[in-house]
Structure formats: C-alpha cells, structure tokens
Design an enzyme around this catalytic site. Structure first.
Site, PDB file in Angstrom:
ATOM      1  N   GLY A  46      -5.535   3.957  -8.542  1.00 48.18           N
ATOM      2  CA  GLY A  46      -5.304   4.003  -6.923  1.00 48.18           C
ATOM      3  C   GLY A  46      -5.441   2.677  -6.547  1.00 48.18           C
ATOM      4  CD  GLN A  51      -8.194  -1.658  -3.816  1.00 45.91           C
ATOM      5  OE1 GLN A  51      -7.505  -0.753  -3.571  1.00 45.91           O
ATOM      6  NE2 GLN A  51      -8.576  -2.274  -4.666  1.00 45.91           N
ATOM      7  CB  CYS A  99     -13.258  -1.754  -7.453  1.00 43.95           C
ATOM      8  SG  CYS A  99     -12.452  -2.015  -6.094  1.00 43.95           S
ATOM      9  CG  LEU A 100      -7.223  -2.160  -9.457  1.00 44.06           C
ATOM     10  CD1 LEU A 100      -6.042  -1.814  -8.819  1.00 44.06           C
ATOM     11  CD2 LEU A 100      -7.189  -2.876 -10.792  1.00 44.06           C
ATOM     12  CG  HIS A 141     -12.573   3.813  -5.625  1.00 38.19           C
ATOM     13  ND1 HIS A 141     -13.639   3.033  -6.307  1.00 38.19           N
ATOM     14  CD2 HIS A 141     -11.714   2.725  -5.378  1.00 38.19           C
ATOM     15  CE1 HIS A 141     -13.259   1.732  -6.576  1.00 38.19           C
ATOM     16  NE2 HIS A 141     -12.300   1.528  -5.961  1.00 38.19           N
ATOM     17  CD  GLU A 142      -8.063   3.585  -4.465  1.00 38.24           C
ATOM     18  OE1 GLU A 142      -8.290   2.572  -3.380  1.00 38.24           O
ATOM     19  OE2 GLU A 142      -8.522   3.227  -5.686  1.00 38.24           O
ATOM     20  CG  HIS A 145     -10.912   0.263  -1.171  1.00 36.23           C
ATOM     21  ND1 HIS A 145     -11.345  -0.981  -1.342  1.00 36.23           N
ATOM     22  CD2 HIS A 145     -10.684   0.666  -2.521  1.00 36.23           C
ATOM     23  CE1 HIS A 145     -11.587  -1.195  -2.504  1.00 36.23           C
ATOM     24  NE2 HIS A 145     -11.237  -0.269  -3.395  1.00 36.23           N
TER      25      HIS A 145
END
Length: 189
Positions: A46, A51, A99-100, A141-142, A145
């Site tokens: 995702g 991000q 997480c990226l 999670h997304e 963000h």
C-alpha cells in the site's frame, strides 16, 4: 510511469491531513500510476499520496491473500468503517506492521479485523470494498496516512518508545528526508 521518492517520517506532508481530490484528470491518473510503480519497487502492499509528497486523499494497494485472491486498486477520497479494535496486547509476529515512511522498522499494532472502504475510482465512480485480516489492516494503515497519522503514532507506550529511538538513531524526524525505491536498500510495509 515513474518511481517516486518516498518521504520519511518528519516531513510535514506526512503529519497533516491531506486535501480532498477535486480534479479527476490526467495528472491524477499519472499520480496513481506512479504511486503503483513506486509501491511495487519499494516493495510494499500500500502507498498513500502523502508518502510521495502529494497532499491528496489518494492511496493505492496491491495484496494477495493466502488463498491467492488478489486485491488491488486506488482509493480516492475514501471513507473507512471498521469493527472495534480488540483489547489486549498485540501479537509480536501476527500483528507486526511496518511503513515505507519508517523504512526497515516493524512493530506490533492492534487493528480492527474488518473494514469497509468507500471511495471513488479514477473516473469518480463510487465503489465499496469489504475487507478482513491483512487487507483490512492495509486499508486502516493507508487511510491513517491521509489523516496525517503514521502507524508509529498508534503504538503502545513500550513499542512507541522503541520506534522513537529508531527514528532518532536513523536521523529521521526532520523535514525533506526521503529514500528512492530501487536505489536505496530500505524496505517497509
């Protein structure tokens, strides 16, 4: 399509709510295509627009479950409904998340087991997806963000302390830091 640099925690775009998408045009299509390419290169399951430095309410996802069922797409201006988050300590393995934007770190976090995503696609057409397990976790999670919340913000005290230590050790937590999938050897969620 292009792979975009991924912002690291501390960049202001990650810590404030994203704006509603109002224009459904080629620029949005290019953003979604680039985000999908970036997510694959990272690799991740995702990726939210903040991000990659874009403060719009957009995220992409691509997940294949244990039965081989693949869920992928883009959610624009999403709303997310979740079941209650279970009480208790998260399982260090089964509920470990990354997480990226906090690359290479993983910590356990309790999430709701089911979610209902309502959004629109690239043409502005509404859709709804129901998810459970990891796909529900990805959506939560997304979606976080898009509200300026990173998963580390939701960790319990002990794990939050470890996350803050990792951020400090890596020199993160300041504006304008990023990493490039395919060039920098970092990985996340």
């Amino acid at each position: 399509m292009a792979v975009l640099p991924i912002r690291i925690t501390g960049d202001p775009v990650l810590h404030r709510p994203a704006r509603t998408v109002t224009r459904f045009d080629d620029e949005l299509r290019t953003l979604v295509a680039d985000m999908t390419e970036t997510m694959k290169a990272a690799p991740g399951v995702g990726l939210a627009a903040p991000q990659v430095g874009v403060d719009l309410r957009v995220f992409v996802f691509d997940w294949t479950d244990d039965d081989g069922v693949r869920s992928r797409g883009a959610a624009i201006n999403p709303t997310l409904w979740i079941t209650p988050v279970p009480v208790g300590e998260p399982d260090d393995e089964a509920e470990s998340e990354g997480c990226l934007s906090i690359p290479g770190e993983r910590f356990p976090l309790r999430r709701a087991s089911e979610a209902r995503l309502e959004a629109v696609d690239l043409d502005g057409t509404p859709f709804e997806l129901r998810a459970s397990g990891w796909l529900a976790r990805i959506f939560q999670h997304e979606f976080d963000h898009l509200d300026g919340v990173l998963y580390a913000d939701r960790l319990d005290f002990e794990h939050g302390k470890l996350a803050r230590k990792a951020v400090k050790k890596n020199g993160w937590g300041v504006p304008e830091l990023d990493w490039m999938p395919g060039l920098d050897h970092l990985e996340g969620y």
